[in-house]
Scaffold this motif. Structure first.
Motif, PDB file in Angstrom:
ATOM      1  N   GLY A 198       0.783  -1.228   0.000  1.00 22.78           N
ATOM      2  CA  GLY A 198       0.000   0.000   0.000  1.00 22.78           C
ATOM      3  C   GLY A 198       0.812   1.274   0.000  1.00 22.78           C
ATOM      4  N   LEU A 199       2.086   1.204  -0.377  1.00 19.17           N
ATOM      5  CA  LEU A 199       2.904   2.411  -0.398  1.00 19.17           C
ATOM      6  C   LEU A 199       2.456   3.392  -1.479  1.00 19.17           C
ATOM      7  CD1 LEU A 199       6.505   1.007   0.189  1.00 19.17           C
ATOM      8  CD2 LEU A 199       5.040   2.226   1.809  1.00 19.17           C
ATOM      9  N   GLY A 200       1.808   2.857  -2.516  1.00 20.76           N
ATOM     10  CA  GLY A 200       1.298   3.723  -3.568  1.00 20.76           C
ATOM     11  C   GLY A 200       2.089   3.633  -4.850  1.00 20.76           C
ATOM     12  N   ASP A 201       1.445   4.085  -5.937  1.00 17.91           N
ATOM     13  CA  ASP A 201       2.051   3.994  -7.257  1.00 17.91           C
ATOM     14  C   ASP A 201       3.362   4.762  -7.363  1.00 17.91           C
ATOM     15  OD1 ASP A 201      -0.180   2.548  -7.803  1.00 17.91           O
ATOM     16  OD2 ASP A 201      -1.041   3.963  -9.250  1.00 17.91           O
ATOM     17  N   HIS A 202       3.456   5.915  -6.691  1.00 20.39           N
ATOM     18  CA  HIS A 202       4.662   6.723  -6.819  1.00 20.39           C
ATOM     19  C   HIS A 202       5.885   5.991  -6.273  1.00 20.39           C
ATOM     20  CE1 HIS A 202       1.788   9.881  -7.693  1.00 20.39           C
ATOM     21  NE2 HIS A 202       2.777  10.670  -8.047  1.00 20.39           N
ATOM     22  N   TYR A 203       5.685   5.228  -5.203  1.00 18.12           N
ATOM     23  CA  TYR A 203       6.801   4.485  -4.629  1.00 18.12           C
ATOM     24  C   TYR A 203       7.150   3.251  -5.477  1.00 18.12           C
ATOM     25  CZ  TYR A 203       6.445   7.332  -0.423  1.00 18.12           C
ATOM     26  OH  TYR A 203       6.445   8.385   0.453  1.00 18.12           O
ATOM     27  N   ALA A 204       6.173   2.755  -6.216  1.00 11.98           N
ATOM     28  CA  ALA A 204       6.426   1.608  -7.094  1.00 11.98           C
ATOM     29  C   ALA A 204       7.011   2.035  -8.428  1.00 11.98           C
ATOM     30  CB  ALA A 204       5.124   0.835  -7.328  1.00 11.98           C
ATOM     31  N   ALA A 205       6.837   3.308  -8.788  1.00 14.94           N
ATOM     32  CA  ALA A 205       7.235   3.776 -10.109  1.00 14.94           C
ATOM     33  C   ALA A 205       8.744   3.698 -10.335  1.00 14.94           C
ATOM     34  CB  ALA A 205       6.748   5.212 -10.319  1.00 14.94           C
ATOM     35  N   VAL A 206       9.520   4.119  -9.351  1.00 13.73           N
ATOM     36  CA  VAL A 206      10.978   4.165  -9.531  1.00 13.73           C
ATOM     37  C   VAL A 206      11.580   2.777  -9.733  1.00 13.73           C
ATOM     38  CG1 VAL A 206      13.174   4.793  -8.456  1.00 13.73           C
ATOM     39  CG2 VAL A 206      11.221   6.367  -8.335  1.00 13.73           C
ATOM     40  N   PRO A 207      11.279   1.791  -8.850  1.00 11.43           N
ATOM     41  CA  PRO A 207      11.829   0.454  -9.117  1.00 11.43           C
ATOM     42  C   PRO A 207      11.291  -0.162 -10.410  1.00 11.43           C
ATOM     43  CG  PRO A 207      10.298   0.401  -7.264  1.00 11.43           C
ATOM     44  CD  PRO A 207      10.574   1.847  -7.558  1.00 11.43           C
ATOM     45  N   ALA A 208      10.047   0.169 -10.786  1.00  9.80           N
ATOM     46  CA  ALA A 208       9.506  -0.354 -12.041  1.00  9.80           C
ATOM     47  C   ALA A 208      10.300   0.180 -13.230  1.00  9.80           C
ATOM     48  CB  ALA A 208       8.034   0.026 -12.184  1.00  9.80           C
ATOM     49  N   MET A 209      10.566   1.478 -13.231  1.00 13.40           N
ATOM     50  CA  MET A 209      11.346   2.054 -14.335  1.00 13.40           C
ATOM     51  C   MET A 209      12.770   1.509 -14.357  1.00 13.40           C
ATOM     52  SD  MET A 209      10.060   6.027 -14.590  1.00 13.40           S
ATOM     53  CE  MET A 209      10.476   6.434 -12.889  1.00 13.40           C
ATOM     54  N   LEU A 210      13.362   1.354 -13.172  1.00 14.96           N
ATOM     55  CA  LEU A 210      14.715   0.800 -13.108  1.00 14.96           C
ATOM     56  C   LEU A 210      14.734  -0.626 -13.633  1.00 14.96           C
ATOM     57  CD1 LEU A 210      17.659   0.974 -12.235  1.00 14.96           C
ATOM     58  CD2 LEU A 210      16.960   0.289  -9.925  1.00 14.96           C
ATOM     59  N   ALA A 211      13.763  -1.417 -13.208  1.00 16.52           N
ATOM     60  CA  ALA A 211      13.683  -2.792 -13.693  1.00 16.52           C
ATOM     61  C   ALA A 211      13.512  -2.824 -15.206  1.00 16.52           C
ATOM     62  CB  ALA A 211      12.519  -3.521 -13.013  1.00 16.52           C
ATOM     63  N   GLY A 212      12.653  -1.949 -15.734  1.00 12.00           N
ATOM     64  CA  GLY A 212      12.425  -1.921 -17.173  1.00 12.00           C
ATOM     65  C   GLY A 212      13.688  -1.615 -17.954  1.00 12.00           C
ATOM     66  N   VAL A 213      14.435  -0.603 -17.514  1.00  8.98           N
ATOM     67  CA  VAL A 213      15.679  -0.233 -18.205  1.00  8.98           C
ATOM     68  C   VAL A 213      16.702  -1.363 -18.120  1.00  8.98           C
ATOM     69  CG1 VAL A 213      17.653   1.336 -18.148  1.00  8.98           C
ATOM     70  CG2 VAL A 213      15.327   2.248 -17.903  1.00  8.98           C
ATOM     71  N   LEU A 214      16.836  -1.967 -16.943  1.00 10.23           N
ATOM     72  CA  LEU A 214      17.804  -3.051 -16.773  1.00 10.23           C
ATOM     73  C   LEU A 214      17.443  -4.268 -17.613  1.00 10.23           C
ATOM     74  CD1 LEU A 214      18.410  -2.840 -12.907  1.00 10.23           C
ATOM     75  CD2 LEU A 214      19.939  -2.067 -14.742  1.00 10.23           C
ATOM     76  N   VAL A 215      16.161  -4.574 -17.689  1.00 11.49           N
ATOM     77  CA  VAL A 215      15.714  -5.708 -18.507  1.00 11.49           C
ATOM     78  C   VAL A 215      16.052  -5.473 -19.978  1.00 11.49           C
ATOM     79  CG1 VAL A 215      13.633  -6.800 -19.442  1.00 11.49           C
ATOM     80  CG2 VAL A 215      13.938  -6.594 -16.970  1.00 11.49           C
ATOM     81  N   MET A 216      15.844  -4.256 -20.458  1.00 11.33           N
ATOM     82  CA  MET A 216      16.156  -3.973 -21.862  1.00 11.33           C
ATOM     83  C   MET A 216      17.661  -4.000 -22.116  1.00 11.33           C
ATOM     84  SD  MET A 216      13.248  -1.212 -23.050  1.00 11.33           S
ATOM     85  CE  MET A 216      13.435  -0.062 -21.680  1.00 11.33           C
ATOM     86  N   ILE A 217      18.445  -3.535 -21.149  1.00 17.60           N
ATOM     87  CA  ILE A 217      19.901  -3.621 -21.290  1.00 17.60           C
ATOM     88  C   ILE A 217      20.330  -5.079 -21.340  1.00 17.60           C
ATOM     89  CG2 ILE A 217      22.099  -3.194 -20.127  1.00 17.60           C
ATOM     90  CD1 ILE A 217      20.880  -0.603 -19.032  1.00 17.60           C
TER      91      ILE A 217
END
Length: 399
Positions: free
Chosen positions: A238-257
């Motif tokens: 329940g931390l909220g979308d804003h707290y989930a956004a940063v690790p999601a974006m980091l994961a996305g970039v790392l996965v593409m790399i």
């Protein structure tokens, strides 16, 4: 006397669950499109359900299709990991029956007590997880034990939806959908990150190539996995979308790399390989897009469909078909119809993405993307039906 198809269908996890996953993906989308096209008022083909048609649609594609794909993979892979004997036909008949009961309970939820629907639908993953735990405890390894955590996270998303339907919580249904999608995406980050470079490397070595092989740096893999799991935990707690956004974006970039390091262009002549790379890339793109949407840039619905169609559906289709061919003793070469299905997955994802990004095309692109989805799983089901119901031809692939 030749054995009948039905007993063979229940002889392995990949047979029954991958078969059911394909059929369910096909018929549930057909039902959803019929609802969108033919309804004269709210409900229509869904008058038998106690939840909204949208909730049914989201739930069943995440926890109906997704759970079948996960169960089939784990019940096939775990015995190989632990050098254990596979389960009996009775077991596979029972757990697949449990999965089917969950689908019927959801569709007939208007005529059933809410707690019965919850109990039946929530039973599958704990049953599968218990068997996987019993197998892994014989030869425990951390990279495999983490899969139990992922099963629990997927199940938690389903639980959140049922808790709201039971009236015990408020506003947890939509969050549960997100948890389910992102937990499946995290599972793909883990498993896809193992099998894609390994299968590509093995194929390159078989052709005699010894240089320029895929590289899969452990720190990069660990960072992508931790970020993907952190995204799920932020939503779950329940931390909220804003707290989930940063690790999601980091994961996305790392996965593409990571995908760029696995020699994806080399796989172009081999559909059964390039579909793994493309689906992993789509998973990364979907995670990045979802993180941006959570911060107010872009459409969350569009991002979730890129993630769920291009990433989750694409990777599960790739893994299910490859595992079915390999474990049935067939060559790891996609039949022509299956290769076409692989190619239609990104088209389906793009059309569904376009429906959200260009509202003037919404109705047409929703219809087209749904029809493409049906075509994908019709091709998959028809081309692999002999694999699911026929005898094993030889020793399974070493991969």
């Amino acid at each position: 006397m030749a054995r009948r198809p039905l007993p063979l269908l229940f002889s392995a996890g990949y047979r029954i669950f991958f078969f059911l996953a394909g059929l369910f993906a096909l018929f549930s989308m057909a039902l959803w499109l019929a609802h969108l096209l033919l309804r004269t008022g709210e409900g229509d083909l869904f008058t038998s359900i106690a939840i909204s048609p949208f909730e049914w649609h989201a739930h069943e594609f995440i926890f109906g299709y997704g759970s079948a794909a996960v169960a089939g993979f784990l019940l096939t892979a775990a015995p190989n990991w632990t050098k254990s004997k596979g389960a009996s036909q009775m077991y596979f008949a029972a757990v697949s029956g449990l999965w089917l009961a969950g689908r019927l309970a959801l569709y007939l939820s208007g005529a059933l007590p809410v707690w019965v629907v919850a109990l039946v639908d929530l039973a599958l993953l704990p049953a599968v997880g218990l068997r996987i735990l019993m197998l892994l405890l014989r030869r425990p390894k951390a990279p495999q034990m983490i899969l139990l955590t992922m099963i629990a996270l997927v199940w938690s998303g389903n639980l959140m939806m049922h808790l709201e339907w039971l009236g015990w919580t408020e506003d947890t249904s939509v969050r549960g959908m997100r948890v389910g999608v992102l937990a499946l995406a995290a599972l793909i980050v883990i498993l896809g990150g193992r099998v894609t470079p390994a299968f590509t490397r093995n194929a390159m070595l078989r052709t005699g190539r010894e240089t320029g092989l895929p590289v899969n740096p452990a720190p990069l893999a660990a960072a992508s996995i931790i970020s993907a799991i952190a995204t799920v935990l932020a939503l779950l707690t329940g931390l909220g979308d804003h707290y989930a956004a940063v690790p999601a974006m980091l994961a996305g970039v790392l996965v593409m790399i990571r995908t760029s390091l696995w020699r994806p262009l080399w796989t172009l002549p081999y559909p059964i390989l390039w579909t793994l790379h493309l689906s992993y890339l789509a998973t990364g793109a979907g995670l990045l897009m979802w993180g941006l949407a959570a911060l107010g840039t872009g459409s969350e619905i569009a991002a979730l469909h890129v993630l769920s169609i291009g990433g989750i559906a694409g990777m599960t289709l790739a893994v299910m078909s490859r595992a079915a061919l390999g474990h049935s003793g067939r060559p790891l070469i996609a039949p022509k119809a299956l290769a076409i299905a692989y190619g239609l997955v990104p088209v389906t994802a793009f059309l569904r993405y376009s429906a959200e990004m260009w509202p003037q095309t919404y109705d047409a692109n929703i219809l087209l993307s749904g029809l493409m989805w049906i075509a994908v799983f019709l091709l998959y089901s028809v081309s692999l039906y002999p694999v699911f119901t026929g005898p094993k031809l030889a020793t399974p692939s070493a991969e």
